[in-house]
Write a protein that holds these residues in place. Sequence first.
Motif, short mmCIF file in Angstrom:
data_model
loop_
_atom_site.label_atom_id
_atom_site.label_comp_id
_atom_site.label_asym_id
_atom_site.label_seq_id
_atom_site.Cartn_x
_atom_site.Cartn_y
_atom_site.Cartn_z
N TRP A 199 1.12 -1.15 0.19
CA TRP A 199 -0.14 0.01 0.00
C TRP A 199 0.89 1.30 -0.04
N TYR B 111 0.72 4.16 -2.68
CA TYR B 111 0.50 5.68 -2.54
C TYR B 111 1.55 6.37 -2.95
N GLN C 261 -9.40 1.17 -3.88
CA GLN C 261 -9.38 2.07 -2.76
C GLN C 261 -10.67 2.61 -2.68
N HIS D 118 -5.58 5.36 6.07
CA HIS D 118 -5.48 5.27 4.60
C HIS D 118 -6.25 6.34 4.10
N LYS E 182 -4.89 9.65 4.37
CA LYS E 182 -3.55 10.00 3.62
C LYS E 182 -4.23 10.22 2.20
N LEU E 183 -5.31 9.46 1.75
CA LEU E 183 -5.72 9.85 0.41
C LEU E 183 -6.17 11.11 0.23
#
Length: 147
Positions: A77, A81, A123, A136, A139-140
């Motif tokens: 991941w 990313y 995702q 996650h 962060k995205l």
Amino acid sequence: KLYVSEQTKDGDQWNGCVPCNYKIKASTHKDGEEKNLGRWISYQRARYKRGKLRKDREMELELIGLQWSVGVRNISWPSMYESLVEYAHACVTTYGYWDGSVKACYHTDHYPSKALGAWIYRQRMAYRKNTLAPTHVEKLESIGLKW
């Protein structure tokens, strides 16, 4: 073995992958015929998964570092990313902005190529099912991904 030697000649470590369309010149043929090494490796992997690969061949391939399972799902991941961050940065550098999307068919230019578009799709699906880790999601969203 020749392919692995070529990949590691500069001191780099081989990642255990061979592109599926990678061809080599067959040294045993005078006419310079190309052999599809990638297809042969795919065939060996299929035989391995079915339990039909000879043990001696399995051991030889493992000895040179062949990965039996490959693909985007095996890429971490954080690695994906980071590829997304690079993609967003490239968009900002080129166009002055990033709209928060990635085309579904987009693959990175790095070797081995990463299916970034397919990863983003997964995702988004995990987000919709509420199965994407909160860290996650954060962060995205922090880089501007649109759900």
